[in-house]
Write an enzyme that holds these catalytic residues in place. Sequence first.
Site, PDB file in Angstrom:
ATOM      1  N   LEU A 275     -52.786  -2.819  10.754  1.00  0.00           N
ATOM      2  CA  LEU A 275     -52.707  -3.476   9.454  1.00  0.00           C
ATOM      3  C   LEU A 275     -52.686  -2.484   8.310  1.00  0.00           C
ATOM      4  O   LEU A 275     -52.105  -2.732   7.265  1.00  0.00           O
ATOM      5  CB  LEU A 275     -53.895  -4.425   9.263  1.00  0.00           C
ATOM      6  CG  LEU A 275     -53.984  -5.611  10.227  1.00  0.00           C
ATOM      7  CD1 LEU A 275     -55.272  -6.369  10.000  1.00  0.00           C
ATOM      8  CD2 LEU A 275     -52.791  -6.538  10.072  1.00  0.00           C
ATOM      9  N   GLY A 276     -53.338  -1.345   8.486  1.00  0.00           N
ATOM     10  CA  GLY A 276     -53.383  -0.369   7.408  1.00  0.00           C
ATOM     11  C   GLY A 276     -54.238   0.817   7.773  1.00  0.00           C
ATOM     12  O   GLY A 276     -54.898   0.847   8.818  1.00  0.00           O
TER      13      GLY A 276
ATOM     14  N   GLY B  17     -59.211   5.859   3.972  1.00  0.00           N
ATOM     15  CA  GLY B  17     -59.906   7.118   4.087  1.00  0.00           C
ATOM     16  C   GLY B  17     -60.894   7.139   5.240  1.00  0.00           C
ATOM     17  O   GLY B  17     -61.250   8.202   5.746  1.00  0.00           O
TER      18      GLY B  17
ATOM     19  N   VAL C  68     -57.106   0.190  10.667  1.00  0.00           N
ATOM     20  CA  VAL C  68     -57.487  -1.211  10.766  1.00  0.00           C
ATOM     21  C   VAL C  68     -56.429  -1.967  11.557  1.00  0.00           C
ATOM     22  O   VAL C  68     -55.232  -1.817  11.303  1.00  0.00           O
ATOM     23  CB  VAL C  68     -57.651  -1.846   9.370  1.00  0.00           C
ATOM     24  CG1 VAL C  68     -58.119  -3.271   9.492  1.00  0.00           C
ATOM     25  CG2 VAL C  68     -58.639  -1.042   8.556  1.00  0.00           C
TER      26      VAL C  68
ATOM     27  N   ASP D  25     -63.168   0.413  -7.364  1.00  0.00           N
ATOM     28  CA  ASP D  25     -61.811   0.554  -6.828  1.00  0.00           C
ATOM     29  C   ASP D  25     -61.084  -0.787  -6.875  1.00  0.00           C
ATOM     30  O   ASP D  25     -60.484  -1.225  -5.897  1.00  0.00           O
ATOM     31  CB  ASP D  25     -61.848   1.094  -5.399  1.00  0.00           C
ATOM     32  CG  ASP D  25     -60.511   1.708  -4.973  1.00  0.00           C
ATOM     33  OD1 ASP D  25     -59.713   2.053  -5.862  1.00  0.00           O
ATOM     34  OD2 ASP D  25     -60.275   1.838  -3.761  1.00  0.00           O
TER      35      ASP D  25
END
Length: 835
Positions: free
Chosen positions: A506-507, A510, A514, A624
């Site tokens: 999924l991604g 840092g 995932v 963030d």
Amino acid sequence: MSIVKWVFVVVSLFILGFVGTNTTTYATFTPADNYLIACGSSQNVTFLGQTYTPDSLQSSSVSFKSQENENSFVITSNSTAPFPIYQSARIFTTTTSYKFDIKQEGRHFIRLHFYPIPNQNLSSASITVVTEDFVLLHNFNFHDYNGTYLFKEYAINVTSNSLAITFIPANNSVAFVNAIEVVSVPENLISDQAVSLSPSGPFNGLSELALETIYRLNMGGPLITAQNDTLGRTWENDVKYLHVNSSAVNVSVDPSNIKYSTEVAPEIAPNYVYATAQTMGDANVANVNFNITWVFLVDPNFSYFVRIHFCDIVSKSLNSLIFNLYINTDIALGSLDLSNQAGHLDVPYYRDFVCKTSVDDPSVLTVSVGPDTSADVINAIMNGLEIMKISNEARSLTGLSSVESLLVLPPKKNKARIIIGSVVAGVGVLAFIILCYCCLVARKSKAVHQGSSWLPLPLYGNSLTVSKMSTTSQSCISLATSNFGRFFTFQEIMEATNKFDETLLLGVGGFGRVYKGTLEDGTNLAVKRGNPRSEQGQAEFRTEIEMLSKLRHRHLVSLIGYCDERSEMILVYEYMANGPLRSHLYGTDFPPLSWKQRLEICIGAARGLHYLHTGAAQSIIHRDVKTTNILLDENFVAKVADFGLSKAGPALDQTHVSTAVKGSFGYLDPEYFRRQQLTEKSDVYSFGVVLMEVLCTRPALNPVLPREQVNIAEWAMTWQKKGMLDQIMDKNLVGKVNFASLKKFGETAEKCLAEYGVDRPSMGDILWNLEYALQLEETSSALTEPDDNSTNHIRGIELGPLEPFENSVSMIEGDDAEDAANSAVFSQLVNPRGR
């Protein structure tokens, strides 16, 4: 990412004398190979002082041939092309190669020019370009590119007496090129060695790698084109990459003042580069020890070669300018005494580094200079900067496809390579046998539940609470109660993610990667697997655990379990069906969101942030806030995600938290960046950027746009102050938004983006205003649509005082956690460019 070469206005200024003709730099290097090819042209073409010859009239030194013996065809357009070099093109319907005779082995610039000539349907052409050893472009087309024409520059080490550049059109498509340059460069231009950062140490083997120029900047000076550069390079001005414009001021001297040394020749950079610079300006801060920072969007999947150019053109005496250089968060050069290193004033000096992207935001690379605290003079300087992408393990500069997978090449008659290949293959087979044996032994042994290798987070047991270690200052998480949900075995995680199948990725952040997971009962999950080798990831991982163990809210991410077996650190979240907000604004084929949907999403995110700021015993600052960290469930309910950078807010007797700057460029509060003083109003500024991103559907930062449009906050505010925000809104919303609702939305965003935090509203005030904007939109719809006997549109209701905790709780346990149990979230995950 690409550099658009030669902007009309700047080139015009250049030709009119913006760079004085009385100080022209003359190259001392004559390239052994110097091919300038005008593809498809019937005559010579002169462009920026260089003459390009037609590819059809080349001597035996240059030839092109179709792999299938089919002829490519040529088009010419003399009226619409922006420059002469783009008035012709050669189009390839089948794989075709240009072959160049090489007189002198070594590094060569390969420069490719592309312009999709109108009325030829070239914008959809899918272009792949390879050499014998490297992939330069793969399936590139102009649909995803903002410019009208494209210039690509590569530095390739040619080790034979010929060089083939092959163009491969995709199936049912064509490839094309307008011009090609193959030019040899001085032997010492790019060394085989550089300094590696994170981890620090020497980096060897650059000569075996291909480089692609991503950025080449002339700090504080004008555009420098090929005719004024010693090697035909282009240097653009740096201003649009400055994070805070007021932090830098440009200085310059007469280029004839530059004194080259035996260490730095004019071929490294022309004297125009060293004769201009950016130095520390007025950043409007009490503490003058601030940094000048440049921000660059890059591909997070590659490493980068970074060359920094310095020349002390500001000091009156030696050893008076001492400063630090930072690349991302690493100190690349500490206490650099510039004149001492260069040998004198006005003498050029440069350093080379190899680095990866920022840990905080993998799509960003930052370069900063700032004063050394021990120096007598508070100043820092930079004259020039080059950033080049380094080819990856597949010997590619785009993606993971190798030359062999894209093109069937004849075997090379190179005994040394055959021997080396055989040895490598033998070692590989041996390693494979050993690996299989180890796996067999491991499968036979019992799975032992052991502590995590993340030292700050020793997790044991089946549940989690947060406590403080009595013997250290670090927080420790012990699993002693049932607050942290289900314990997953590592085997369950492996089965759910199909052994961490990359197709389920999924991604990447840092902290690690995932994956989407699925349990036996069909429940979808988002599985965040920590990377112990990432120091920043460890810190983020712990922070997120600490935050999520204390927070529960309908509009915040929820955690359903964890795994701490086999030295793994894995958190498990419910899967978020509609992913990040950003993917519904731009960059995908998702249908556009309606104005009402956008308002409801912004309201949901504001509620989550409002709870963070006011709902707990001590406020929490997210730090963030961005569109990739606002996730949407199957009903498009927004939830704030990713607490890896979150920070406890100031105590009651304090106004701020002093801390190092963290966050994502484009969303960073400029006051926080300058002062390093964090408050809840820093989240408010970031949320203001999100509001503008939602309205305009474009990235927060886009360096390829004109200077005034690069930063969405600055650009949108100029239109908002003119009362013309509707001119830059998403075209899908034009004519579909109530004017009063849009006006209230714009006013809210403007207040969020105020320069000083004290002038910004609280998240509670923002929430009230967004709800009012939604009411204005719904009231407008109710007045114009037939009555459907529903209660969705209630006319004329006045908003009362905000009830800040209507849907909030400070801690949820057991059966009271209905909202948390029904949420479907995962953290900073879906977009690999997340952070």
